[in-house]
Design a protein around this motif. Sequence first.
Motif, PDB file in Angstrom:
ATOM      1  N   GLN A  94      41.162  20.141  -4.498  1.00  0.00           N
ATOM      2  CA  GLN A  94      41.235  20.900  -5.747  1.00  0.00           C
ATOM      3  C   GLN A  94      40.983  19.987  -6.952  1.00  0.00           C
ATOM      4  O   GLN A  94      40.282  20.359  -7.897  1.00  0.00           O
ATOM      5  N   LYS A  97      37.373  19.141  -7.352  1.00  0.00           N
ATOM      6  CA  LYS A  97      36.666  20.305  -7.922  1.00  0.00           C
ATOM      7  C   LYS A  97      36.874  20.365  -9.439  1.00  0.00           C
ATOM      8  O   LYS A  97      35.929  20.590 -10.202  1.00  0.00           O
ATOM      9  N   SER A 105      34.589  17.600  -3.028  1.00  0.00           N
ATOM     10  CA  SER A 105      35.593  18.643  -2.777  1.00  0.00           C
ATOM     11  C   SER A 105      35.242  19.443  -1.531  1.00  0.00           C
ATOM     12  O   SER A 105      36.107  19.741  -0.697  1.00  0.00           O
ATOM     13  N   ALA A 109      37.414  19.787   1.952  1.00  0.00           N
ATOM     14  CA  ALA A 109      37.840  21.126   2.379  1.00  0.00           C
ATOM     15  C   ALA A 109      37.311  21.456   3.771  1.00  0.00           C
ATOM     16  O   ALA A 109      38.008  22.067   4.593  1.00  0.00           O
ATOM     17  N   LEU A 130      38.849  27.325  -2.128  1.00  0.00           N
ATOM     18  CA  LEU A 130      38.223  26.122  -2.681  1.00  0.00           C
ATOM     19  C   LEU A 130      36.742  26.029  -2.310  1.00  0.00           C
ATOM     20  O   LEU A 130      35.878  25.746  -3.144  1.00  0.00           O
ATOM     21  N   GLU A 133      34.755  28.624  -4.331  1.00  0.00           N
ATOM     22  CA  GLU A 133      34.525  28.244  -5.727  1.00  0.00           C
ATOM     23  C   GLU A 133      33.523  27.105  -5.840  1.00  0.00           C
ATOM     24  O   GLU A 133      32.671  27.095  -6.742  1.00  0.00           O
ATOM     25  N   ASN A 134      33.607  26.127  -4.955  1.00  0.00           N
ATOM     26  CA  ASN A 134      32.650  25.006  -4.994  1.00  0.00           C
ATOM     27  C   ASN A 134      31.224  25.466  -4.702  1.00  0.00           C
ATOM     28  O   ASN A 134      30.277  25.040  -5.370  1.00  0.00           O
TER      29      ASN A 134
END
Length: 654
Positions: A94, A97, A105, A109, A130, A133-134
């Motif tokens: 996190q 990111k 990130s 993950a 995560l 979003e990445n």
Amino acid sequence: MLSKVKLFILTFFLSLGFNITYTQTLDSAEVNLLSEFKDAQSAPQKLELFFDMPNRYVQDSAYDWLEVVNVYLNSSEITKDSSAISTYRVMQAQLYKDIGDYDKSIAIAKEIYAKKDSLNKSTTALVLTLLDENYGKLQMYDKQIETREAKKNLGLTEGVAFYDIYANMGLYRQAMKQYILAVKPTISDNDHLALARHHNIVGNYLRLDKSAPTAITEYNKANGFLEVFINDISKQKSEKEIFESEFLKAEIEGNIGKSHVLLKNYIEAIPHLKESIDVLSEYNNGKYKDQIIDNRLYLAEAHLQLDNNRTAKRLLEESYDEMTVQQELKRNRLLAYYYDKIESFKSASTFYKRNERITDSLKANELSILKQQLVAIVGTSDLENSRKLINEQKLANEKIRSEIQAKDERINLVFISLVFTLLGFAGLVYAYLKSIKNQRLIAEQKHFIENSLKEKESLLKEIHHRVKNNLQMVSSLLSLQTRNTKSKAAIVALEEGKSRVKAMALIHQKLYQNDDLSVIEMQGYIESLINSVQSVYKKGGHNISITVDAEATELDIDRAIPFGLILNELVSNSFKYAFPESDENGKIYIHLRKNGEGGYFEYADNGIGLPEDTDERTNSSMGLRLINRLVNQLQSKLNIDKTKEGVRFWFNFK
């Protein structure tokens, strides 16, 4: 905008009157969030605190947090506590990111998710979120869709929507429809904070779809629901909700400001954008970075349109780390516009070229990426949509069968049409052969014309060369005459005449040296002319600084000759009279600019200036009379400014 003090008072009041359970305030002197994180006893407690903090970067940056988390991670690895290792790795992913290192990130993950069988449900959800979003930040929409499908298959969400992916691909109307269908039914009528969020997002989709007036209506609705939420003292509000409402208010203000810029209401836009930037920047350490950059760019655009150029330039030259491609394009476009306004065209060209390079690289991949993402989205349709597509395909097949039958009935008609087509083709072949013959004739005539043109250009260059040589001969004759003359006044007159002849000769020299015989590039001509004048008057070594601003200005011979003679007189006068005692700090400035059919000329020096009886001397001075006549020849009037240090001449010309 609520200040720190106001927020503290509001929090204290609510905690006393309505038994609100939170105690942490926005004042960084009260509680240090990183210290509170360190005080948590176990890794799960630290994880819960980490993700539950409204804004963990109020006092300490993401780098400070990463340093602390890495210490705990190293300790867990030494003790081989696999559960704690996974927990701290999630926080580490996190933080990378939030810093903007999306690749790092994703790598962390993925390593965690590879051991999903040993993770609990909440940790698995955090890891997949995560990744989602990445991938979104990196525009890897197909991977983002795969991640959401994984969440759906694991039962981590009731339904997976794709409206944000549609928005990232520029399909804002489709995104808005999907968002409303997916989210609006889940919001209760008395959840005013959620309704405010909802109308703000709908407004964003409308604004991005160039529907700014409708977007403002949605933002005003969002503001209305937010006011109801803030003023509702009957409902307990958590600290997280207080934070969210404050920043949502700032976000809405910024969006209203952007919409006003799109509507060209620049004065109305500025206060909204400023207020949004102030609030988002006050407690932000990266979370609202994209919005702050967007607001500053829109604010700079508003100031540029209102001719507040200095303010706009200051905003555009601020440090912008990790801008998106679209933000960089906009910043370059605004900087180019700024330099265009101040007529620094070379600087403007630099930023236009930067945008061309960025746009070219984007276009190379844009179409293929868009197709891939659309295919990926289509591939995520549920079973009912698939059945619908199958039914549609069946109907299409039936239609094809009907069309085949109709075609069988029209075979005879097609055969006849084919015969006529062949006849038409034969006519086209004949016309084509005839056109080839005509093209050969045209090519021969073009070759003849081009040869004639080259010959005429060669002759014209020769003429200019001979004119220049003849003028040089006149100059030489004047030099001989000067040597045989004892009268000081006659020598000065002959030298001035020789200087004027050289100015005209230089014009013809530049013409026959140019590829284009119709115009003269004035920057180089003016510099050569100044060198010529200096060779006559620079006896003891002048220190005069001469600035010439005529780059990319071209004039035809009818205007170049008067300009050459005018400059010759002005530069000669500056060398002779402007600095009688010392030229240590002497300066001469020459500006020539051509716009369309007209242009502007300015000449200035910082010498002793013209005498008070200049107007009376004008009729008797050969130089000033010559300058006035040459300016009249350019269909203009000479302006003289003697009020400041030195002297300034200027005029507009056609």
